[in-house]
Scaffold this motif. Sequence first.
Motif, PDB file in Angstrom:
ATOM      1  N   PHE A   1       0.872  -1.174   0.000  1.00 35.57           N
ATOM      2  CA  PHE A   1       0.000   0.000   0.000  1.00 35.57           C
ATOM      3  C   PHE A   1       0.907   1.221   0.000  1.00 35.57           C
TER       4      PHE A   1
ATOM      5  N   GLU B   1     -12.343   7.728  -4.465  1.00 34.31           N
ATOM      6  CA  GLU B   1     -11.048   8.094  -5.060  1.00 34.31           C
ATOM      7  C   GLU B   1     -11.294   8.651  -6.462  1.00 34.31           C
TER       8      GLU B   1
ATOM      9  N   SER C   1       0.249   5.340  -0.270  1.00 33.08           N
ATOM     10  CA  SER C   1      -0.613   6.499  -0.464  1.00 33.08           C
ATOM     11  C   SER C   1      -0.651   7.279   0.842  1.00 33.08           C
TER      12      SER C   1
ATOM     13  N   LEU D   1      -5.119  -0.581  -3.508  1.00 31.38           N
ATOM     14  CA  LEU D   1      -5.687   0.743  -3.219  1.00 31.38           C
ATOM     15  C   LEU D   1      -7.167   0.532  -2.881  1.00 31.38           C
TER      16      LEU D   1
ATOM     17  N   SER E   1      -9.483   2.497  -1.562  1.00 31.52           N
ATOM     18  CA  SER E   1     -10.105   3.783  -1.253  1.00 31.52           C
ATOM     19  C   SER E   1     -11.614   3.819  -1.420  1.00 31.52           C
TER      20      SER E   1
ATOM     21  N   LYS F   1      -8.707   6.632   2.229  1.00 34.12           N
ATOM     22  CA  LYS F   1      -7.848   5.662   1.536  1.00 34.12           C
ATOM     23  C   LYS F   1      -8.047   4.242   2.064  1.00 34.12           C
TER      24      LYS F   1
ATOM     25  N   GLY G   1      -6.630   7.971  -8.887  1.00 34.62           N
ATOM     26  CA  GLY G   1      -5.634   7.065  -8.313  1.00 34.62           C
ATOM     27  C   GLY G   1      -4.460   6.861  -9.240  1.00 34.62           C
TER      28      GLY G   1
END
Length: 408
Positions: free
Chosen positions: A228, A312, A230, A307, A309, A236, A315
């Motif tokens: 991961f 989002e 971010s 991801l 999220s 998220k 991305g």
Amino acid sequence: MRKGKVRLAYLVSHPIQYQAPLLRHIAREPDIDLTVFFGSDFSVKEYKDEGFGGVGVRWDIPLLEGYRHEFLPVIRDHAKVTPFLPLNHGIARRLKGYAGQPGFDALWVHGYASLNSLHAMIAAKALGIPVLVRSDSWLGDRERSGVTLAAKQLFFRVLKQMVDGVLSAGTLNSEYWRHYFGEDFPIFFMPYAVDNEYFRRRTLEASQHRESLRKELNLSPDRPVILFASKLQNRKKADDLLNAYQLLSPASGVEPHPYLVIVGDGEQREQLERMAKETGFDSIRFCGFRNQSELPGFFDLATVFVLPSRHEPWGLIVNEVMNAARAVVVSDEVGCQRDLITDGVEGAVFRAGDVNGLADALRRTLATPETAIEMGRRAQERIDFWNFDEDIRSLRRALAALTKKIAE
């Protein structure tokens, strides 16, 4: 009007690391004379990024090289971006032309909901200059009340009168513009892309130092890595990933076979570290904020990137890791999913917020080493199309249609 060089003004809040390579590519086009107007210079200096939990950020890639740019005179600038910040003046004068400089043939605006953007669009309309808008919005990005939706419909009726065409980032973004502007409004597909060549080259270079990074993180080479990378913000949903990771445990108290590597910082970090400690697992690593040039090393190390999220917009980190030929697991609320990730092909897709679904997506992706490798190969093939050359072709089509001064 004869074909010739188009003077294109681009307005954006501040220098953005994802955009600088594209702007350099556009500046090399012989018949597009690009000038970029920024509202703030905070991102070219070290600044506190609230999304990264107030960590000091200084980008280690060039943000201003290779294209003409100017910082607009400042009325208010608090080193962050909101609908009201930064606030500048002077764009109308520059669009018209002053101090011996000719005026512009077209204005391209990044985003549409800031005072700066609206000011520029109104000025361009008064001067008879066509306006292009680009954003990554989509209809499902968040819930709103009926009153808010009605106000937004009214806003877009007004906005439509100030815009001559939109540059669509992807499928969901196209649906957004058709919803608000209608089926017949000019939409030019301009795929949301990153510098593919840069990320492929840097990942290949990083592979030569893979063992060093493994040693730094104390990772065994015979175990897969779930990555991961971010901002550690609530939306998220790294907490969903941590909960799903625990479901990969083969038995109570036994840590999962894959490692979980979390790169980034932000408001959730303390909570996530506490959750990780409570698992009792020794297979979770927190690596903090890492700069742009460091990320390819983590992409190279990963078996699968995740991801999870909610809401989002796009991305772009997904674009980046697909260039490293890595499988990707995303929620169905990641804006790029519709265009880039098909469940079971380039990775896996799960319903946002469904922890069991995320755990299942990870199991399917990591079923065998060959499964993840094949998904990664397909991911790299798919991202080939999402490149700067396609962006420039789309921009040229838009300028040809709106200015009649450039060949497609």
